[in-house]
Design a protein around this motif. Structure first.
Motif, PDB file in Angstrom:
ATOM      1  N   ALA A 255      -0.498  -4.457 -12.599  1.00  0.00           N
ATOM      2  CA  ALA A 255      -0.480  -4.672 -11.146  1.00  0.00           C
ATOM      3  C   ALA A 255       0.941  -4.686 -10.612  1.00  0.00           C
ATOM      4  CB  ALA A 255      -1.173  -5.995 -10.805  1.00  0.00           C
TER       5      ALA A 255
ATOM      6  N   THR B 242       0.931   6.332  -7.081  1.00  0.00           N
ATOM      7  CA  THR B 242      -0.234   7.166  -7.382  1.00  0.00           C
ATOM      8  C   THR B 242       0.190   8.618  -7.570  1.00  0.00           C
ATOM      9  OG1 THR B 242      -1.707   5.711  -6.116  1.00  0.00           O
ATOM     10  CG2 THR B 242      -2.487   7.937  -6.552  1.00  0.00           C
TER      11      THR B 242
ATOM     12  N   VAL C  63      -1.820  -5.755  -6.028  1.00  0.00           N
ATOM     13  CA  VAL C  63      -2.689  -4.583  -6.128  1.00  0.00           C
ATOM     14  C   VAL C  63      -2.821  -4.186  -7.596  1.00  0.00           C
ATOM     15  CG1 VAL C  63      -2.986  -2.156  -5.524  1.00  0.00           C
ATOM     16  CG2 VAL C  63      -2.081  -3.750  -3.830  1.00  0.00           C
ATOM     17  N   ASN C  64      -4.026  -3.919  -8.005  1.00  0.00           N
ATOM     18  CA  ASN C  64      -4.310  -3.492  -9.371  1.00  0.00           C
ATOM     19  C   ASN C  64      -3.925  -2.019  -9.548  1.00  0.00           C
ATOM     20  OD1 ASN C  64      -5.485  -2.716 -11.818  1.00  0.00           O
ATOM     21  ND2 ASN C  64      -7.238  -4.092 -11.548  1.00  0.00           N
TER      22      ASN C  64
ATOM     23  N   SER D  30       0.829  -1.207   0.000  1.00  0.00           N
ATOM     24  CA  SER D  30       0.000   0.000   0.000  1.00  0.00           C
ATOM     25  C   SER D  30       0.865   1.260   0.000  1.00  0.00           C
ATOM     26  CB  SER D  30      -0.932   0.019   1.209  1.00  0.00           C
ATOM     27  OG  SER D  30      -1.866  -1.029   1.144  1.00  0.00           O
TER      28      SER D  30
ATOM     29  N   SER E  70     -10.824  -7.379  -8.762  1.00  0.00           N
ATOM     30  CA  SER E  70     -11.073  -6.383  -7.715  1.00  0.00           C
ATOM     31  C   SER E  70      -9.800  -5.541  -7.579  1.00  0.00           C
ATOM     32  CB  SER E  70     -11.420  -7.074  -6.397  1.00  0.00           C
ATOM     33  OG  SER E  70     -10.391  -7.967  -6.024  1.00  0.00           O
ATOM     34  N   GLU E  71      -9.663  -4.855  -6.478  1.00  0.00           N
ATOM     35  CA  GLU E  71      -8.500  -3.986  -6.297  1.00  0.00           C
ATOM     36  C   GLU E  71      -7.265  -4.742  -5.814  1.00  0.00           C
ATOM     37  OE1 GLU E  71      -8.159  -0.810  -7.142  1.00  0.00           O
ATOM     38  OE2 GLU E  71     -10.161  -0.939  -8.010  1.00  0.00           O
ATOM     39  N   THR E  72      -7.481  -5.767  -5.002  1.00  0.00           N
ATOM     40  CA  THR E  72      -6.357  -6.515  -4.439  1.00  0.00           C
ATOM     41  C   THR E  72      -6.597  -8.014  -4.533  1.00  0.00           C
ATOM     42  OG1 THR E  72      -7.314  -6.508  -2.211  1.00  0.00           O
ATOM     43  CG2 THR E  72      -5.845  -4.676  -2.789  1.00  0.00           C
TER      44      THR E  72
ATOM     45  N   ALA F 196      -6.840  -9.917  -8.350  1.00  0.00           N
ATOM     46  CA  ALA F 196      -6.600  -8.473  -8.347  1.00  0.00           C
ATOM     47  C   ALA F 196      -7.188  -7.811  -9.578  1.00  0.00           C
ATOM     48  CB  ALA F 196      -5.108  -8.186  -8.270  1.00  0.00           C
TER      49      ALA F 196
ATOM     50  N   THR G  83       2.100   1.646  -3.462  1.00  0.00           N
ATOM     51  CA  THR G  83       1.007   2.109  -4.321  1.00  0.00           C
ATOM     52  C   THR G  83       0.747   3.598  -4.132  1.00  0.00           C
ATOM     53  OG1 THR G  83      -0.019  -0.079  -4.132  1.00  0.00           O
ATOM     54  CG2 THR G  83      -1.398   1.701  -4.956  1.00  0.00           C
TER      55      THR G  83
END
Length: 211
Positions: free
Chosen positions: A164, A72, A153-154, A65, A134-136, A131, A68
């Motif tokens: 990912a 981002t 994680v996507n 996370s 969904s997101e993970t 993933a 990520t």
């Protein structure tokens, strides 16, 4: 002579009855105790495994996370080169000695890793499919003969070139700890069973002997 033979026969019968009572008591009572101890042992082992595995998953989720979050920010910076920033993030990953970080392109292939070695093309990655839906995604299984946990994680919404990122960690140390706990718990249960067998035998003999 006949009386002596009859007395001897009667003593044998009494001894046989005593032994039968003792054996039946031990089997019935210790059988119940064994089942209770087995259920307790399995429950404790399951609880420990659930705790350790959940802790490992939370730790890996926290690490990926944080990566990520950095990616981002890079994706939102129009003046940056996302691929170069991604490579730099991997090179500076602080936990590369304990886990491996991977980047997966739009074709589902691992193109970048913190170790510098990509897994074989046929390596199973069920967490990737999860993933993508969904997101993970999380997966526990064997990779190159070693039991591992993987969290994915996507990131396809950040940049179309990559689908990912994935972090993989060995479960060897956790499994070794669980085996140690299992051994200790098993020894304790066996000790309790032996103690109950010995004390139960003395107790039962004190009751059966006067009969």
């Amino acid at each position: 002579m006949t009386q002596m033979t009859a007395d001897a026969t009667q003593k044998k019968r009494r001894s046989s009855r005593k032994n039968t009572i003792t054996v039946r008591w031990l089997i019935s009572n210790l059988g119940v105790v064994f089942l209770v101890l087995l259920i307790v042992e399995l429950s404790v082992i399951y609880t420990l495994q659930h705790y350790y595995y959940n802790s490992a998953e939370q730790y890996l989720t926290t690490k990926i996370s944080s990566v990520t979050t950095v990616l981002t920010r890079y994706s939102q910076d129009t003046g940056s080169n996302f691929s170069a920033d991604l490579r730099s993030t991997f090179e500076n990953f602080s936990d590369k000695e304990r886990m491996e970080l991977m980047a997966i392109n739009s074709k589902g292939r691992v193109t970048l890793t913190t170790s510098g070695f990509a897994p074989d093309t046929g390596t199973a990655m069920p967490d990737y499919e999860t993933a993508m839906e969904s997101e993970t995604g999380t997966w526990i299984g064997r990779q190159n003969g070693e039991r591992v946990m993987a969290v994915r994680v996507n990131i396809s919404a950040m940049q179309p070139e990559y689908n990912a990122i994935r972090v993989v960690s060995s479960m060897s140390q956790i499994d070794a700890t669980l085996r140690d706990y299992t051994t200790m718990i098993t020894i304790v249960c066996i000790g309790v069973l032996l103690l109950l067998t010995i004390t139960g035998s003395f107790f039962l003999r004190s009751i059966v002997r006067p009969i």
